[in-house]
Design an enzyme around this catalytic site. Structure first.
Site, PDB file in Angstrom:
ATOM      1  CB  CYS A  67     -19.433  47.694   0.285  1.00 21.74           C
ATOM      2  SG  CYS A  67     -21.248  47.677   0.676  1.00 21.74           S
ATOM      3  CB  ALA A  70     -22.848  51.178  -1.236  1.00 20.49           C
ATOM      4  NE  ARG A 101     -25.880  57.704  -4.083  1.00 19.37           N
ATOM      5  CZ  ARG A 101     -25.957  58.289  -5.388  1.00 19.37           C
ATOM      6  NH1 ARG A 101     -26.486  57.829  -6.152  1.00 19.37           N
ATOM      7  NH2 ARG A 101     -24.797  59.014  -5.797  1.00 19.37           N
ATOM      8  CG  HIS A 201     -20.114  52.428  -9.260  1.00 16.73           C
ATOM      9  ND1 HIS A 201     -19.257  53.157  -8.931  1.00 16.73           N
ATOM     10  CD2 HIS A 201     -21.384  52.569  -8.566  1.00 16.73           C
ATOM     11  CE1 HIS A 201     -19.557  53.945  -7.876  1.00 16.73           C
ATOM     12  NE2 HIS A 201     -20.894  53.734  -7.589  1.00 16.73           N
TER      13      HIS A 201
END
Lengths: 488, 519
Positions: A67, A70, A101, A201
């Site tokens: 999503c 994220a 991550r 992003h």
């Protein structure tokens, strides 16, 4: 008909077509029609891969996508190490993305660095009912109190924030003022926005533009500018990727003034508009801010690919072409220096990997970028697709894939399993959710988001590790044991 | 050039080479605007103080490093324990990606779960269409026997009504009318993952027992002698549930394990991917109504489920993640009492072996101070075992523990001379724990993987028991329940102690007089 048996490209294309028709049969008609647009075969000479992308996932199928939260917290903002990133909303999102991550950094965690911590407003029912702005203001105060060496704060919105209409911008503004210009950034990355992490992003990039760049204009620059200043954009330092990239840029004579965002700092973000060139690794996640810097500050950007010696050479030369002869010579020097290492790596591993077939399914750049690295090892990528790619990613993919490559956009768990079952690749490269499915099937697998906790994979040093890892995956003795000797 | 084809250096060693170290130094000095070393040191030392602890504990709004997850995770955990059941999470899809990753990282197994992929338009208009299409797709593609629906915070904030949505979906033909679609509302901003487990467990039972959402008559209870068993949210579910089955079988007790996810998270690698494996049979779930009693292994995971079951006329028994001799005794005696079957010779012998092991080893544990964190029941069970071993569980912390839990913990401490000075911390997080470990140090820490930061910062060796365990493999295959499970816990604690002793005595010609080969 498996790839191994398919003799000609035409055979392969016919096989792919048949395969796509077969998987579509499992869906209700309406869904099949929608999914059909995302599955195809690359045809040489076409301007893209012939599939639709960046469209809503279908309800009830096992999409692998994440999503917007994220995309923003996990990818763009989270790795900025000297800031505190608040997962604003209920506890889960921050918990599941906590330190998972592998954005490597150097710093004293909890004191001046916060990358592997989970800060959350842990929303309760009363926060949903009465709103969470006051709580947010208090959280920022408490952060100032308990973590005085933080260099800034970002507020990463989870789903409820947008739905209940909290004004995190107002809180951030007020607190910025109260704390004399401290960088406090509200990010509207609620998980329901957009169709995947991709919008996150973009939103995160816009927040850097509005809340870091615009607000730091006029601040003095911390270093003497040089003609060779570049910024690494879109490298998240998974397993140290940005470090094994940075070392090459510095060796060729460039000065890396900022690293985005793996091992990054707020000082580096602020310095970036002073760079002479932005070198962009993950186009998907950071083209937005690169374009912005080009328009507003006149900084050119260039994409590069540091997977495998062929692409690294190409990229070093491409980056050098933006500079004078000193840098161009520097690039040649670096290429020459590492060639013996690359020759040795390939000599060792290519014979063990030659002709092996790979299917990929990853995020925003790896479905194309790693193809060259596999080819350097004599391997062939026979299927690839993006979790959250857009049309421009699929256009760029045409430079990498061969005629007849199976393409699957936003592949569902069901489709991916069927494709692998029929094509029988020697290796699948995808994520943690896919890993064990294929390993159960006896298919070697590497996680191509996290490098399976190995890495780095970028740069020359990284390629040696990449080659070793692919060899250990494919040639591990365990795969010969998957079927019991007495099983039919 | 540090890299070498013959001896490939990965991140463990690559970045320690001089080239990289020099690069890091330059980056820091020239571009990071770092905090001055003395200032860093000053603040670091300050965070270890009593003054900092007080400030830290005075925090009202901020949560740092919590030891809990959200309801929907527990919902998925419970749902996969039923035969050929796929969890369907109504809400945004990113959440499901997170739950699947989280479980895969812990169990090293695939986790199948779908979402209704709600986005902006669903936020405005509601997620009904997503439910209608989603159920149809899931049903057709994954051929489940049951779809267990739960929610995320998004669907809860906009107020989607699962009962009505599922009804409408059935009317539109998404799934057949008689197809089982139990549901539970599991808002992420209420409770934690253990609440989600509870809600789904209750939702599934209600579905089967109370007339399948008004489509069938309620079941009539005809009592029999069977015992139901609920495990609760548990990172050791694979090992534990198998151990519990062995215990029941050893005593010849008729039982139903409700929500048996021990097989779906432990499928073989044999060339086939099993999306479903094992699980409680749906007819067994329905028949569980008739059982004599239900035992819950974790009280705080079944706060709604157990009272619901009790309304049906069954006796219910709540335990608190029993570990150790007395707790296991109680567990077995309850099974025996409820079933009328004696505790088997096999189990009695196992008990003796555990006591034997404790007698052999407890000298090394006696008087040692521990800190524990995790879910409320796990904390209780481990603390009780430590008291039994003569150890002191000084700090016991559950982010998702409440006032009632803290009081219960206090009663446990008060019941033992070793509980003096021990305290339970309800609703606190691992940053609180960090302060405690500095101001009131203990010898060992027990908890999940996230405790490795506490281990490093405070020098308190971490014994990994809890959920999630990401950085050690295959612990979930070992039980921690029963005498055998308690033996595992004992060994893990002892291993940590012996490793610690060795680490502290291994300096040649300085401390190695105690570097003994016999302990």
């Amino acid at each position: 008909m498996s790839v191994a048996q398919a003799e000609s490209i035409e055979d392969i294309k016919a096989r792919n077509k048949e395969l796509v028709q077969e998987v579509l049969k499992a869906y209700p008609e309406k869904t099949a029609k929608r999914r059909a647009k995302h599955l195809g075969t690359f045809e040489d000479g076409k301007p893209d891969c012939g599939v639709k992308s960046n469209i809503k996932s279908i309800p009830g199928v096992m999409t692998i996508r994440g999503c917007a939260y994220a995309g923003s917290k996990g990818v763009v903002w989270g790795p900025i190490k000297d800031m505190i990133h608040i997962s604003h909303g209920p506890v889960g999102c921050g918990q599941y993305s906590w330190a998972s991550r592998r954005n490597y950094y150097i710093g004293t965690t909890g004191i001046d660095t916060f990358g592997t911590m989970q800060f959350t407003s842990d929303f309760q029912e009363k926060d949903i009912v009465f709103g969470g702005d006051k709580k947010l203001a208090k959280i920022i105060d408490e952060i100032q109190d308990l973590f005085p060496l933080n260099k800034g704060i970002s507020v990463q919105s989870e789903c409820p924030i947008g739905l209940i209409g909290d004004d995190i911008e107002a809180v951030s503004k007020a607190k910025t003022k109260e704390y004399e210009g401290k960088t406090i950034v509200p990010v509207r990355c609620e998980g329901f926005r957009g169709v995947s992490q991709s919008l996150g992003h973009h939103i995160a990039n816009d927040a850097i533009r509005d809340w870091v760049f615009d607000k730091s204009e006029g601040k003095p620059i911390r270093f003497e500018p040089s003609p060779y200043d570049v910024a690494i954009i879109g490298d998240y330092n998974i397993g140290g990727d940005a470090w094994s990239s940075r070392i090459l840029l510095e060796e060729m004579g460039l000065r890396v003034v900022a690293q985005w965002s793996g091992d990054g700092t707020i000082a580096e973000l602020e310095a970036t508009p002073k760079a002479k060139l932005n070198v962009l690794h993950c186009y998907r996640s950071m083209n937005y801010i690169s374009r912005h810097m080009e328009e507003k500050y006149g900084i050119p950007w260039c994409e590069y690919n540091f997977f495998g010696p062929s692409k690294i050479e190409e990229s070093l030369r491409k980056i050098a072409s933006h500079f004078d002869d000193k840098i161009k010579e520097g690039a040649e020097r670096v290429i020459a220096k590492y060639r013996p290492l690359m020759d040795a790596v390939i000599a060792k591993y290519r014979p063990r990997l030659e002709g092996k077939k790979v299917m990929l399914y990853v995020g925003g750049l790896r479905p194309r970028h790693v193809i060259g690295a596999y080819e350097d090892l004599g391997m062939e990528v026979v299927g690839t697709g993006y979790e959250f790619g857009h049309n421009d990613d699929y256009q760029r993919t045409t430079h990498y894939v061969k005629d007849g490559t199976l393409i699957y956009d936003d592949v569902t768990g069901y489709e991916f399993e069927k494709f692998v079952e029929k094509i029988q690749p020697d290796l699948v490269g995808s994520g943690i959710k896919e890993k064990y499915v294929f390993q159960k099937m006896g298919v070697p697998f590497r996680q191509m988001h996290s490098w399976d906790y190995s890495g780095p994979y970028h740069g020359y040093d990284g390629f040696a590790i990449f080659a070793r890892d692919m060899d250990m995956a494919i040639n591990a003795p365990v795969w010969k044991m998957a079927r019991a000797p007495w099983a039919a | 050039m540090p890299q070498n084809a013959d001896n490939v250096l990965d991140h463990f060693n690559l970045f320690r080479q001089p080239e990289y170290r020099e690069m890091f130094e330059n980056k820091k000095k020239n571009f990071e605007n770092p905090v001055a070393d003395n200032e860093l040191e000053r603040v670091r030392e300050w965070t270890k103080t009593e003054e900092y602890k007080e400030k830290n504990f005075a925090r009202e709004a901020l949560t740092v490093n919590p030891a809990k997850a959200c309801q929907p995770l527990g919902a998925v955990f419970a749902a996969v324990g039923f035969e050929s059941t796929i969890p369907f999470v109504h809400g945004s899809q990113g959440c499901v990606a997170y739950y699947r990753s989280h479980f895969s990282r812990h169990f090293k197994e695939p986790t199948s779960c779908v979402s209704s992929s709600m986005t902006e338009d669903a936020a405005v208009f509601g997620g009904l269409n997503n439910m209608i299409d989603g159920l149809a797709n899931t049903y057709n593609m994954y051929k489940p026997k049951m779809i267990s629906v739960s929610t995320t915070c998004m669907a809860e904030v906009i107020g989607d009504d699962l009962n009505a949505f599922i009804k409408t979906s059935k009317e539109k033909g998404s799934v057949p009318q008689e197809f089982d679609v139990p549901f539970a509302h599991t808002p992420a901003f209420v409770g934690s993952h253990i609440t989600g487990y509870d809600n789904v467990m209750k939702g599934v039972l209600e579905h089967f027992w109370d007339g399948k959402a008004g489509t069938e008559p309620k079941l009539e209870r005809t009592p029999n002698n069977s015992i139901n068993f609920l495990g609760g949210f548990d990172g050791y579910t694979v090992g534990n549930l198998r151990e519990v089955k062995r215990i029941f079988e050893s005593m010849g007790v008729e039982y139903t394990l409700i929500g048996d996810n021990s097989d779906v998270w432990d499928t073989p690698t044999d060339g086939e991917f099993r999306m479903y494996d094992g699980g409680t049979k749906l007819e067994d779930v329905a028949n569980a109504l008739h059982a004599k009693a239900t035992i819950s292994m974790q009280e705080y995971c079944t706060e709604k489920t157990l009272p619901y079951i009790a309304t049906k006329g069954q006796e219910v028994v709540a335990l608190n993640h029993p570990v150790g001799v007395a707790a296991t005794d109680k567990f077995l005696m309850e099974i025996s009492r409820l079933s009328g079957k004696p505790i088997s010779e096999e189990l009695t012998k196992e008990r003796g072996r555990l006591v034997d092991a404790i007698a052999d080893s407890s000298a090394h544990i006696h008087g040692k101070k521990f800190a524990i964190y995790g879910d409320p029941d796990l904390c209780y069970g481990l603390a009780a075992f430590l008291l039994e071993l003569g150890a002191e569980p000084i700090h016991v912390l559950a982010t998702n523990g409440g006032k009632g839990w803290a009081e219960k913990m206090q009663r446990l401490f008060d019941s033992s001379p070793f509980g003096k000075g021990c305290k339970a911390y309800a609703g606190k997080d691992l940053w609180h724990m960090r302060s405690l470990l500095f101001t009131e140090p203990v010898d060992y820490l027990i908890g999940n993987t996230y405790g490795k930061y506490l281990d490093r910062d405070t020098g308190t060796p971490l014994i990994r028991i809890g959920f999630p365990i990401f950085d050690r493999h295959h612990k979930h295959r070992y039980p921690v329940w029963g005498y055998q499970g308690s033996m595992n816990v004992l060994v893990w604690i002892l291993d940590a102690i012996f490793e610690d002793i060795d680490r502290n005595t291994n300096v040649v010609a300085k401390s190695d007089y105690s570097f003994d080969i016999i302990r």
